[in-house]
Structures are given as C-alpha cells and as structure tokens.
Scaffold this motif. Structure first.
Motif, PDB file in Angstrom:
ATOM      1  N   ALA A 116      15.088  11.520   2.090  1.00 44.75           N
ATOM      2  CA  ALA A 116      13.854  11.388   2.872  1.00 44.75           C
ATOM      3  C   ALA A 116      12.669  11.767   1.994  1.00 44.75           C
ATOM      4  O   ALA A 116      12.799  12.548   1.037  1.00 44.75           O
ATOM      5  CB  ALA A 116      13.897  12.285   4.101  1.00 44.75           C
ATOM      6  N   ARG A 117      11.518  11.201   2.325  1.00 45.95           N
ATOM      7  CA  ARG A 117      10.283  11.653   1.676  1.00 45.95           C
ATOM      8  C   ARG A 117       9.767  12.849   2.467  1.00 45.95           C
ATOM      9  O   ARG A 117       9.680  12.800   3.700  1.00 45.95           O
ATOM     10  CB  ARG A 117       9.247  10.542   1.654  1.00 45.95           C
ATOM     11  CG  ARG A 117       7.924  11.016   1.082  1.00 45.95           C
ATOM     12  CD  ARG A 117       6.941   9.921   0.813  1.00 45.95           C
ATOM     13  NE  ARG A 117       5.659  10.515   0.435  1.00 45.95           N
ATOM     14  CZ  ARG A 117       4.619   9.813  -0.029  1.00 45.95           C
ATOM     15  NH1 ARG A 117       4.705   8.502  -0.177  1.00 45.95           N
ATOM     16  NH2 ARG A 117       3.514  10.430  -0.371  1.00 45.95           N
ATOM     17  N   SER A 118       9.443  13.903   1.753  1.00 49.28           N
ATOM     18  CA  SER A 118       9.015  15.121   2.436  1.00 49.28           C
ATOM     19  C   SER A 118       7.768  14.860   3.269  1.00 49.28           C
ATOM     20  O   SER A 118       6.894  14.079   2.882  1.00 49.28           O
ATOM     21  CB  SER A 118       8.737  16.225   1.426  1.00 49.28           C
ATOM     22  OG  SER A 118       7.729  15.827   0.511  1.00 49.28           O
ATOM     23  N   GLY A 119       7.699  15.457   4.450  1.00 49.31           N
ATOM     24  CA  GLY A 119       6.545  15.295   5.331  1.00 49.31           C
ATOM     25  C   GLY A 119       5.390  16.168   4.867  1.00 49.31           C
ATOM     26  O   GLY A 119       5.526  17.076   4.061  1.00 49.31           O
ATOM     27  N   ARG A 120       4.208  15.852   5.408  1.00 44.90           N
ATOM     28  CA  ARG A 120       3.031  16.643   5.051  1.00 44.90           C
ATOM     29  C   ARG A 120       3.054  17.975   5.805  1.00 44.90           C
ATOM     30  O   ARG A 120       3.499  18.047   6.922  1.00 44.90           O
ATOM     31  CB  ARG A 120       1.759  15.858   5.405  1.00 44.90           C
ATOM     32  CG  ARG A 120       1.494  14.697   4.458  1.00 44.90           C
ATOM     33  CD  ARG A 120       0.043  14.256   4.576  1.00 44.90           C
ATOM     34  NE  ARG A 120      -0.245  13.172   3.649  1.00 44.90           N
ATOM     35  CZ  ARG A 120      -0.237  11.881   3.962  1.00 44.90           C
ATOM     36  NH1 ARG A 120       0.066  11.525   5.179  1.00 44.90           N
ATOM     37  NH2 ARG A 120      -0.526  10.969   3.080  1.00 44.90           N
ATOM     38  N   GLY A 156       9.720   9.524   6.062  1.00 39.19           N
ATOM     39  CA  GLY A 156      10.516   8.303   6.086  1.00 39.19           C
ATOM     40  C   GLY A 156      11.816   8.460   5.318  1.00 39.19           C
ATOM     41  O   GLY A 156      11.982   9.369   4.499  1.00 39.19           O
ATOM     42  N   THR A 157      12.753   7.566   5.576  1.00 43.58           N
ATOM     43  CA  THR A 157      14.080   7.661   4.978  1.00 43.58           C
ATOM     44  C   THR A 157      14.367   6.473   4.065  1.00 43.58           C
ATOM     45  O   THR A 157      13.837   5.370   4.252  1.00 43.58           O
ATOM     46  CB  THR A 157      15.165   7.726   6.062  1.00 43.58           C
ATOM     47  OG1 THR A 157      15.003   6.615   6.961  1.00 43.58           O
ATOM     48  CG2 THR A 157      15.066   9.030   6.830  1.00 43.58           C
ATOM     49  N   ILE A 158      15.217   6.713   3.088  1.00 40.49           N
ATOM     50  CA  ILE A 158      15.628   5.672   2.150  1.00 40.49           C
ATOM     51  C   ILE A 158      17.143   5.706   2.016  1.00 40.49           C
ATOM     52  O   ILE A 158      17.757   6.774   2.072  1.00 40.49           O
ATOM     53  CB  ILE A 158      14.950   5.872   0.772  1.00 40.49           C
ATOM     54  CG1 ILE A 158      15.299   4.716  -0.181  1.00 40.49           C
ATOM     55  CG2 ILE A 158      15.320   7.230   0.156  1.00 40.49           C
ATOM     56  CD1 ILE A 158      14.499   4.740  -1.472  1.00 40.49           C
ATOM     57  N   ALA A 159      17.737   4.534   1.875  1.00 37.89           N
ATOM     58  CA  ALA A 159      19.179   4.430   1.630  1.00 37.89           C
ATOM     59  C   ALA A 159      19.413   3.313   0.625  1.00 37.89           C
ATOM     60  O   ALA A 159      18.852   2.218   0.768  1.00 37.89           O
ATOM     61  CB  ALA A 159      19.945   4.165   2.928  1.00 37.89           C
ATOM     62  N   LEU A 160      20.227   3.597  -0.374  1.00 39.63           N
ATOM     63  CA  LEU A 160      20.494   2.651  -1.463  1.00 39.63           C
ATOM     64  C   LEU A 160      21.990   2.650  -1.772  1.00 39.63           C
ATOM     65  O   LEU A 160      22.626   3.705  -1.757  1.00 39.63           O
ATOM     66  CB  LEU A 160      19.724   3.056  -2.726  1.00 39.63           C
ATOM     67  CG  LEU A 160      18.207   3.184  -2.607  1.00 39.63           C
ATOM     68  CD1 LEU A 160      17.639   3.915  -3.816  1.00 39.63           C
ATOM     69  CD2 LEU A 160      17.564   1.806  -2.464  1.00 39.63           C
ATOM     70  N   ASP A 205       0.828  -1.200   0.000  1.00 35.97           N
ATOM     71  CA  ASP A 205       0.000   0.000   0.000  1.00 35.97           C
ATOM     72  C   ASP A 205       0.861   1.247   0.000  1.00 35.97           C
ATOM     73  O   ASP A 205       2.049   1.212   0.354  1.00 35.97           O
ATOM     74  CB  ASP A 205      -0.911   0.017   1.228  1.00 35.97           C
ATOM     75  CG  ASP A 205      -1.939  -1.106   1.212  1.00 35.97           C
ATOM     76  OD1 ASP A 205      -2.294  -1.559   0.101  1.00 35.97           O
ATOM     77  OD2 ASP A 205      -2.371  -1.519   2.307  1.00 35.97           O
ATOM     78  N   ASP A 206       0.260   2.360  -0.349  1.00 43.09           N
ATOM     79  CA  ASP A 206       0.946   3.640  -0.258  1.00 43.09           C
ATOM     80  C   ASP A 206       1.374   3.897   1.193  1.00 43.09           C
ATOM     81  O   ASP A 206       0.648   3.563   2.142  1.00 43.09           O
ATOM     82  CB  ASP A 206       0.026   4.776  -0.697  1.00 43.09           C
ATOM     83  CG  ASP A 206      -0.320   4.723  -2.182  1.00 43.09           C
ATOM     84  OD1 ASP A 206       0.242   3.878  -2.894  1.00 43.09           O
ATOM     85  OD2 ASP A 206      -1.165   5.530  -2.616  1.00 43.09           O
ATOM     86  N   GLU A 207       2.568   4.463   1.362  1.00 43.29           N
ATOM     87  CA  GLU A 207       3.059   4.927   2.656  1.00 43.29           C
ATOM     88  C   GLU A 207       3.101   3.822   3.718  1.00 43.29           C
ATOM     89  O   GLU A 207       2.889   4.049   4.901  1.00 43.29           O
ATOM     90  CB  GLU A 207       2.196   6.102   3.157  1.00 43.29           C
ATOM     91  CG  GLU A 207       2.134   7.242   2.163  1.00 43.29           C
ATOM     92  CD  GLU A 207       1.262   8.394   2.618  1.00 43.29           C
ATOM     93  OE1 GLU A 207       0.761   8.378   3.771  1.00 43.29           O
ATOM     94  OE2 GLU A 207       1.060   9.334   1.828  1.00 43.29           O
ATOM     95  N   GLU A 208       3.440   2.601   3.297  1.00 43.35           N
ATOM     96  CA  GLU A 208       3.391   1.458   4.219  1.00 43.35           C
ATOM     97  C   GLU A 208       4.620   1.345   5.115  1.00 43.35           C
ATOM     98  O   GLU A 208       4.554   0.754   6.186  1.00 43.35           O
ATOM     99  CB  GLU A 208       3.210   0.157   3.429  1.00 43.35           C
ATOM    100  CG  GLU A 208       2.958  -1.052   4.287  1.00 43.35           C
ATOM    101  CD  GLU A 208       2.413  -2.247   3.511  1.00 43.35           C
ATOM    102  OE1 GLU A 208       2.555  -3.374   4.018  1.00 43.35           O
ATOM    103  OE2 GLU A 208       1.866  -2.062   2.417  1.00 43.35           O
ATOM    104  N   PHE A 209       5.754   1.942   4.716  1.00 40.93           N
ATOM    105  CA  PHE A 209       7.004   1.712   5.441  1.00 40.93           C
ATOM    106  C   PHE A 209       7.585   3.013   5.995  1.00 40.93           C
ATOM    107  O   PHE A 209       7.429   4.086   5.422  1.00 40.93           O
ATOM    108  CB  PHE A 209       8.026   1.025   4.535  1.00 40.93           C
ATOM    109  CG  PHE A 209       7.573  -0.330   4.060  1.00 40.93           C
ATOM    110  CD1 PHE A 209       7.651  -1.435   4.888  1.00 40.93           C
ATOM    111  CD2 PHE A 209       7.024  -0.476   2.792  1.00 40.93           C
ATOM    112  CE1 PHE A 209       7.198  -2.675   4.464  1.00 40.93           C
ATOM    113  CE2 PHE A 209       6.576  -1.717   2.348  1.00 40.93           C
ATOM    114  CZ  PHE A 209       6.661  -2.819   3.192  1.00 40.93           C
ATOM    115  N   ASP A 210       8.283   2.867   7.123  1.00 41.30           N
ATOM    116  CA  ASP A 210       8.961   3.996   7.750  1.00 41.30           C
ATOM    117  C   ASP A 210      10.345   4.231   7.166  1.00 41.30           C
ATOM    118  O   ASP A 210      10.895   5.326   7.270  1.00 41.30           O
ATOM    119  CB  ASP A 210       9.127   3.749   9.256  1.00 41.30           C
ATOM    120  CG  ASP A 210       7.792   3.541   9.949  1.00 41.30           C
ATOM    121  OD1 ASP A 210       6.864   4.324   9.698  1.00 41.30           O
ATOM    122  OD2 ASP A 210       7.685   2.575  10.737  1.00 41.30           O
TER     123      ASP A 210
END
Length: 248
Positions: free
Chosen positions: A244-248, A119-123, A85-90
């Motif tokens: 990071a994905r920008s917060g609302r 949320g944050t992402i690292a690749l 789903d959308d926005e499922e992970f932190d």
C-alpha cells in the motif's frame, strides 16, 4: 490469427489463474491495469464494478482489449513513464508485467507516484524454475539440438520475495509482502504448442523462424517432454506481491 490473438489463446489463459488473487489485493473504484495484455484483469475488474484504465506497450494487445471492453479507458504507455497525474488511481494491478520492465526500481517509483495515499498495488511474476508450461519449450529446443541463446532476463536479480519486498519499500510502499500462487495449467498439448509458437514473444519466436524440418524436430521433442503433464496439467508457480502507499 494475429500475435495478440494467439497470445490471448495461450499465455493469457495461463496468466488468468492469478487474476482473482491479484484483484483480492488491489481492486478499487479507480483501477490501473498496467501491462494489460489482452485484458484478462480488465475484464474481471470491470465485472467487479471498477472504473478501469488499461495500459500496455503493444498496439495489437490494446486494440483487442479496447474492442472487447469499450467501457475501459485504454491507452498505450510503457513503464516507467505513465501519462497520468500524481495520485490518480485508487489501486494498481499488474499481471506479469513487472518482470518485463528493465528498470524495476524506476517502475515501482512511477507506480507509487500515480497511486493515491492509502491505495493498494498488486503485481505478479513467474517463479522461473517452476514454470513447466513454458520451460518445456526451452527444453524441447535443447533436446532437438538447436542452438539457442535465451534473451537476457533483467528482472532476475529482483525476482526473489525478499529482494522485491525491499524494492517496494524503497519506492515508498508499506506493508509489502510476497505470496506464492501455485496451480496446474490443464490444456490440450497440441493447442498449447500452436498458441505459444504463433504468439512468439521474445523467448520462442525463434521456433517459427526455423526451417520446417527443424520445427518438426522441436515439436517432436516437445510432445515427448510434455506428455507426462497431459492428464493433470503443467505445474506452475507465480509470485504475488502486494503493498500500500502510506496515507497522509
């Protein structure tokens, strides 16, 4: 030994060097380990207390990860189509998977979709001209005089820090940056040969398919070319992107 087990003994040990820096940038209660392989990131994230969902395209890798880590949710999935789903992970961690995805931009947009705001992402991916640990095999094939056309690398046009940062920002991420990570991969040279050749993969499966005398010729070249690294290890460099994905 299965290909997954050989991968775990070889490539997974090489890629494990970036797990700590990766999870320093992206580890949270609900973590997606995308392209989990045999579970080196999953194992470390579980130890940190994360609730881990691990996905990979390869059934053998998934079977090994699920057997070792029964507390993780393990599912088969291939970027850029994730069954979430959308926005499922932190947080999202991907250790050497983005360089295997044909559509980099599409994959980043999909990862953005399943990550919650804030949320944050690292690749990570390899810096190809500083990958002595595997480049030595390609050099050995050439030195042995064996005709070899390496598979195309669709990620090559996106593998610089500047370009990848642009792609992260275009996908909707913010505070994007790319850092180099360097280390020495110390390994028994004979064991490294066995594990890489048995694991195969798109670049080196051709070695095991050669006639025995050709395999031995390639191995002799590998032994000669790898010998200078026996004491201190192969120099290796990877890139670590984080955002990071920008917060609302």
């Amino acid at each position: 030994m299965t290909n997954a087990e050989a991968y775990d003994r070889g490539f997974a040990q090489l890629s494990s060097h970036t797990v700590g820096p990766l999870l320093d940038r992206a580890c949270a209660p609900r973590l997606l380990d995308v392209g989990c392989g045999t579970g080196v990131v999953t194992s470390a994230a579980l130890a940190l207390g994360a609730e881990v969902t691990a996905v990979d395209a390869d059934p053998g890798m998934l079977e090994l990860t699920a057997r070792r880590h029964p507390y993780a949710t393990v599912r088969q999935a291939v970027l850029p189509d994730l069954p979430f789903d959308d926005e499922e992970f932190d947080a999202i961690a991907g250790n050497f998977v983005i360089n295997h995805v044909p559509d980099t931009a599409g994959a980043l947009k999909e990862l953005h979709r399943v990550l919650r705001p804030g949320g944050t992402i690292a690749l990570t991916w390899w810096k190809s001209d500083e990958m002595t640990a595997t480049n030595v095999f390609a050099d050995a094939i050439a030195a042995a005089g064996v005709p070899y056309e390496p598979p195309a690398r669709p990620f090559t046009g996106n593998d610089t820090p500047r370009r990848f940062t642009e792609l992260l920002e275009a996908a909707g991420f913010e505070a994007a940056a790319v850092d180099p990570v360097r280390w020495r991969h110390r390994v028994d040279l004979a064991t490294w040969w066995d594990d890489i050749v048995q694991a195969g993969g798109p670049r080196f499966a051709m070695i095991a398919r050669q006639p025995p005398e050709t395999v031995e010729r390639i191995r002799a070249c590998y032994t000669r070319l790898a010998a200078p690294y026996e004491r201190e290890g192969f120099p290796v460099c990877a890139y670590l992107a984080h955002a990071a994905r920008s917060g609302r």
